[in-house]
Write a protein that holds these residues in place. Structure first.
Motif, PDB file in Angstrom:
ATOM      1  N   PHE C 273       3.399  12.262   6.158  1.00  0.00           N
ATOM      2  CA  PHE C 273       4.194  11.521   7.180  1.00  0.00           C
ATOM      3  C   PHE C 273       3.947  10.005   6.771  1.00  0.00           C
ATOM      4  CE2 PHE C 273       3.891  14.606  10.816  1.00  0.00           C
ATOM      5  CZ  PHE C 273       5.185  15.035  10.612  1.00  0.00           C
ATOM      6  N   ILE C 274       2.520   9.682   6.401  1.00  0.00           N
ATOM      7  CA  ILE C 274       2.201   8.400   6.202  1.00  0.00           C
ATOM      8  C   ILE C 274       3.122   7.758   5.041  1.00  0.00           C
ATOM      9  CG2 ILE C 274       0.467   6.915   5.561  1.00  0.00           C
ATOM     10  CD1 ILE C 274      -1.396   8.506   7.233  1.00  0.00           C
ATOM     11  N   ILE C 275       3.118   8.703   4.080  1.00  0.00           N
ATOM     12  CA  ILE C 275       3.842   8.327   2.736  1.00  0.00           C
ATOM     13  C   ILE C 275       5.302   8.098   3.039  1.00  0.00           C
ATOM     14  CG2 ILE C 275       4.653   9.209   0.583  1.00  0.00           C
ATOM     15  CD1 ILE C 275       2.087  10.355   0.233  1.00  0.00           C
ATOM     16  N   LEU C 276       5.968   9.049   3.485  1.00  0.00           N
ATOM     17  CA  LEU C 276       7.296   8.867   4.122  1.00  0.00           C
ATOM     18  C   LEU C 276       7.648   7.703   4.814  1.00  0.00           C
ATOM     19  CD1 LEU C 276       9.649  11.046   3.411  1.00  0.00           C
ATOM     20  CD2 LEU C 276       9.461  11.818   5.755  1.00  0.00           C
ATOM     21  N   GLY C 277       6.731   7.627   5.722  1.00  0.00           N
ATOM     22  CA  GLY C 277       6.958   6.411   6.631  1.00  0.00           C
ATOM     23  C   GLY C 277       6.928   5.016   6.069  1.00  0.00           C
ATOM     24  N   ASN C 278       5.866   4.993   4.806  1.00  0.00           N
ATOM     25  CA  ASN C 278       6.072   3.887   4.025  1.00  0.00           C
ATOM     26  C   ASN C 278       7.231   3.834   3.188  1.00  0.00           C
ATOM     27  OD1 ASN C 278       3.373   2.138   4.502  1.00  0.00           O
ATOM     28  ND2 ASN C 278       2.658   3.999   5.044  1.00  0.00           N
ATOM     29  N   THR C 280      10.396   4.601   3.664  1.00  0.00           N
ATOM     30  CA  THR C 280      11.464   4.165   4.394  1.00  0.00           C
ATOM     31  C   THR C 280      11.217   2.720   4.658  1.00  0.00           C
ATOM     32  OG1 THR C 280      10.263   5.060   6.504  1.00  0.00           O
ATOM     33  CG2 THR C 280      12.041   6.477   5.483  1.00  0.00           C
TER      34      THR C 280
END
Lengths: 228, 238, 292
Positions: C273-278, C280
């Motif tokens: 989630f953190i990787i994906l959030g960053n 985006t």
């Protein structure tokens, strides 16, 4: 009477307890011990006060038919059911002299069937919100935010197989960068330093606040009524 | 006192099963909040408030009020509740916390609520007096003491000595610079500002570690509840 | 057209309904639980220190275990209590169970029912272990116990006179204990045990706290605290140390290791989630710069 008496009580009790630390002899040690027991007993009345306040708020809500007053009936009913079960020792094997929450008692039953799951689930909800926050708010917007993110990242990866396989191949001189090692280092060095600085700051704040309370400079806990 | 002596109804398998069902349904009611706020969640939330206040009161009553106050003031009358107290000498001094306790409860009656300040005075005085010495010793003096440690550990290997010296310097520098950051009486400029900036980095690393551990904690609690629900679905006991 | 499509996906990902995130987390926890996926964590130095302290105490030492938590943190704290109790009784130490939290005495009762009575039936109540239960007062209670233990604990949990138990005869203050273990999840807890008992009384204090509290306690280690377990991971590490030293517990002492399975998968999901959030966020930022 309204303001001076509590200020004098605070001053005497506070001073005696500080003195007991530096002069561990009669009468201070005895007073320290007795004041502590008194404090423990008064703490029980604080629980009763809490329950009384809760009733006052919810009964007035029911009486005035305020918003969500029907749910206040649930609160009051739950309160009396649990209180009755506990104080009357309903179902306790051994009667009045038995353990108030022994197997078979209504109190234990209600605890296991209602209190336990409600409290546990209420806190477990936070897992979902913390995950959502990780996705939406945890962004490397600045240098500081990136440090925060990286530290959290290493801590989160530590117990996972990914955390191991990502860095296990590092040569010996660079083994300190292996995620489990790095995680331990973050916790015991920068984390410890940061927490220690915060701890020292809080301690200084508490010490000065305590002095202000004992000397009667800080009086906000007395409220405003009866102010000269 | 009501005793269900003939048959311990609440320990029967049926009562047990009913209890498990109530617990599981209440768990689902709380989880329903994840979809959106709804009457089931509100019911469970309000029930929780009521039963927890009563539970704490009950526990405090039987564990502290009875043995540590009532039994000391009227030991001869405790035979029916706490036989261990019978025969013990009466300790009149416990009339003091009893009086303070009753005074504390006057807060519930608006007209004489000011009286509760006397009891509050005692509670505040106790907390201030003990916190003053304990925080000074444990969270101030001891922390400074623990930060000033020898850089060289006799008997250590060269590699571990270098690592250790580096770590100790980061701890020392980190504590000092984070404290510098908290010092707002001087503008954070020049060398002072650079030290404060390093302090922020150290604090950010600490907050990152805290965040990681918070995630860990919350997931553990969720695992506990999910495990309970899985056992319920499987039909296992509570 | 392709660029626009890419942007739409990024926007969608950034604004995804949080209920999908909730669903993924629930799945990440449920699947390993159903599949009984367990994992063991090698013991870290801070946990090993606590283990070594209990291991090094001579048989018959007095260990006070305080249950300063409630149902909300049972998944983290109860495995700690189980592991420490197994270890202490295995080493023939005498254990005293008490609580600073009203809910703590239910947890110590659970320990008695599930561990002491089942795995150590030969241990005698009042000689090897005792249930003292809860007393009100928070840190004030610790302050009392430091000068007068029996001033508050006049009876055991069941109401029997405290002096009727052999293991209580020589206890006058907290200083008579060889080790205090505070298992806590907030205030009052391990921190207060250090401040109000360990430091003023010069008594060794160890502990086990929820993961939320763990980072805050590091400044006390090693001078003011002999060692501690942080969260479920800390409990799993203690189990690892216990099983390593006493392999007979390999099957029984596994609660923390079993629940570490879902923990690991949920961590991986959150990391994703953190990787994906960053990603985006970075793409969005680049796009904004491009169109500025």
């Amino acid at each position: 009477m309204k303001r001076t008496v509590p200020l004098v009580i605070t001053f005497i009790v506070g001073l005696v307890l500080i003195a007991a630390m530096f002069i561990p002899h009669w009468p201070f040690t005895g007073l320290d011990s007795k004041f502590s027991i008194f404090y423990d007993v008064i703490a029980v009345f604080a629980f009763i006060l809490g329950g009384g306040n809760l009733l006052k708020v919810h009964l007035s809500r029911i009486q005035n038919r305020r918003r969500d007053w029907k749910y206040s009936i649930v609160t009051v009913s739950g309160f009396f059911l649990m209180l009755g079960a506990g104080l009357l020792k309903i179902g306790v094997p051994g009667g009045w002299t038995g353990d108030y929450q022994a197997d078979g008692s209504l109190l234990k039953y209600l605890y296991d069937a209602t209190f336990q799951p409600l409290q546990a689930t209420m806190f477990s909800l936070l897992a979902f919100f913390v995950a959502s926050a990780s996705y939406r708010a945890f962004r490397a917007k600045t240098k500081e935010a990136t440090i925060l993110l990286l530290a959290a990242f290493v801590i989160l990866l530590r117990p996972t197989p990914l955390g191991y396989y990502l860095t296990f191949w590092l040569p010996k001189p660079l083994q300190f960068l292996h995620i489990p090692n790095l995680s331990t280092w973050i916790m015991s060095v920068p984390n410890m330093a940061g927490q220690r600085a915060i701890m020292i700051g809080i301690a200084l704040g508490i010490v000065s606040a305590s002095l202000r309370l004992i000397l009667g400079i800080e009086r906000s806990y007395l409220g405003t009524e009866g102010k000269d | 006192m009501i005793i269900l002596e003939s048959q311990p109804i609440l320990t029967t398998p049926v009562a047990h099963a009913v209890g498990v069902w109530i617990a599981s349904l209440l768990t689902l009611m709380i989880f329903s909040f994840l979809y959106k706020d709804n009457p089931f969640y509100k019911f469970a939330e309000h029930l929780f408030v009521g039963i927890s206040a009563a539970y704490w009161m009950t526990v405090a009553f039987w564990t502290t009020l009875i043995p540590n106050m009532i039994a000391r003031l009227w030991p001869a009358h405790m035979g029916g509740v706490l036989p261990a107290a019978v025969g013990q000498p009466r300790e009149w001094i416990y009339i003091i916390p009893f009086a303070f306790g009753i005074i504390l409860l006057t807060r519930l009656v608006s007209r004489i609520a000011w009286l509760s300040r006397w009891a509050m005075g005692f509670v505040i005085g106790f907390a201030a007096g003990t916190n003053f010495t304990r925080y000074l010793q444990s969270d101030f003096v001891s922390q400074i003491h623990s930060t000033m440690v020898p850089l060289y550990q006799p008997g250590a290997t060269t590699a571990s000595t270098i690592g250790n010296i580096f770590s100790q310097l980061v701890v020392f520098g980190g504590v000092v610079s984070a404290l510098v950051y908290f010092f707002f009486s001087k503008e954070h400029k020049g060398a002072f500002g650079r030290v404060a900036r390093f302090g922020i980095w150290i604090l950010m690393a600490a907050f990152g570690a805290s965040f990681g551990y918070t995630v860990m904690a919350r997931i553990s609690l969720l695992t506990g509840r999910m495990n309970y629900l899985i056992q319920w679905v499987k039909g296992a006991s509570w | 057209m392709a660029e626009e499509e890419k942007l739409t996906i990024i926007e969608r990902l950034g604004a995804v309904d949080r209920r999908y995130v909730f669903l993924l987390i629930a799945i990440a926890v449920i699947i390993p639980l159903v599949l009984h996926y367990a994992t063991s964590i090698p013991t870290s130095e801070i946990v090993q220190s606590l283990f070594d302290k209990i291991e090094s105490l001579p048989g018959g030492s007095r260990i006070l275990i305080s249950f300063d938590y409630g149902p909300s943190t049972v998944p983290e704290n109860q495995p700690m209590a189980n592991a420490v109790t197994r270890h202490a009784l295995e080493k023939s130490h005498r254990i005293y169970l008490m609580a600073l939290w009203p809910t703590g005495s239910r947890q110590s009762q659970q320990l008695i029912d599930e561990i002491i009575k089942v795995e150590f039936p030969d241990k005698v109540y009042g000689v090897d272990w005792i249930h003292l239960g809860y007393k009100a007062g928070n840190q004030g209670l610790i302050n009392t116990l430091l000068s007068d233990f029996k001033g508050m604990y006049t009876t055991d949990m069941s109401g029997k006179p405290i002096d009727s138990f052999p293991m209580m005869k020589d206890i006058r203050t907290l200083r008579d204990f060889d080790l205090i273990i505070g298992l806590g999840s907030g205030f009052p807890g391990t921190k207060e045990w250090i401040q109000f008992a360990g430091d003023p009384g010069d008594i060794p204090v160890g502990g086990g706290t929820t993961a939320v509290m763990a980072p805050l306690l590091y400044p006390y280690y090693p001078k003011q605290m002999v060692g501690f377990m942080g969260g479920l991971q800390g409990a799993a590490e203690y189990e690892y140390a216990l099983v390593k030293k006493y392999p007979k517990y390999a099957k029984r002492s596994r609660i923390a290791s079993t629940t570490m399975g879902p923990q690991v998968t949920a961590h991986l999901v959150i990391v994703a989630f953190i990787i994906l959030g960053n990603i985006t966020y970075l793409l969005e930022r680049r796009r904004k710069r491009k169109y500025r």
